[in-house]
Motif scaffolding. Structure first.
Motif, short mmCIF file in Angstrom:
data_model
loop_
_atom_site.label_atom_id
_atom_site.label_comp_id
_atom_site.label_asym_id
_atom_site.label_seq_id
_atom_site.Cartn_x
_atom_site.Cartn_y
_atom_site.Cartn_z
N SER A 78 27.84 28.07 29.94
CA SER A 78 26.57 28.22 29.22
C SER A 78 25.98 29.62 29.34
N VAL A 119 25.43 33.59 28.46
CA VAL A 119 25.36 34.36 27.21
C VAL A 119 25.52 35.83 27.56
N VAL A 134 28.94 32.98 23.94
CA VAL A 134 28.48 31.95 24.88
C VAL A 134 29.71 31.33 25.52
N ASN A 180 31.74 28.34 27.01
CA ASN A 180 31.77 26.88 26.98
C ASN A 180 32.43 26.34 28.25
N TRP A 201 35.02 32.27 26.02
CA TRP A 201 33.83 32.89 25.45
C TRP A 201 33.89 32.67 23.95
N GLN A 239 29.53 34.02 18.51
CA GLN A 239 28.44 33.33 17.83
C GLN A 239 28.38 33.65 16.34
#
Length: 82
Positions: free
Chosen positions: A53, A55, A66, A68, A72, A75
């Motif tokens: 999580s 950024v 981001v 998960n 990475w 976005q």
């Protein structure tokens, strides 16, 4: 941007220190202004598993990503960064 919390002398009143800590936490929980995002080039991305999580800005791709927990994720496209 909020500065660092000042060093504490344990022989003095600690209430100002704890007030500064509380204020810093509130600022993180309810930001009232833009926040700086860590920037890194894609070759130097940290392991996504270490930052679930998390950024960051991928400077050479000029995007936000981001983690998960396993990759990475760009976005702009939703694709993993290879």
């Amino acid at each position: 941007m909020i500065g660092l919390i000042a060093p504490v002398n344990p022989r003095q009143d600690l209430r100002p220190f704890f007030r500064a800590v509380v204020d810093a936490i509130v600022q993180l929980q309810q930001p009232g202004q833009p926040a700086f995002v860590h920037s890194v080039v894609s070759a130097d991305l940290p392991p996504a598993a270490d930052w679930p999580s998390g950024v960051l800005r991928v400077a050479d791709l000029d995007i936000l990503a981001v983690s998960n927990g396993s990759a990475w994720i760009r976005q702009d496209t939703g694709a993993p960064i290879a």
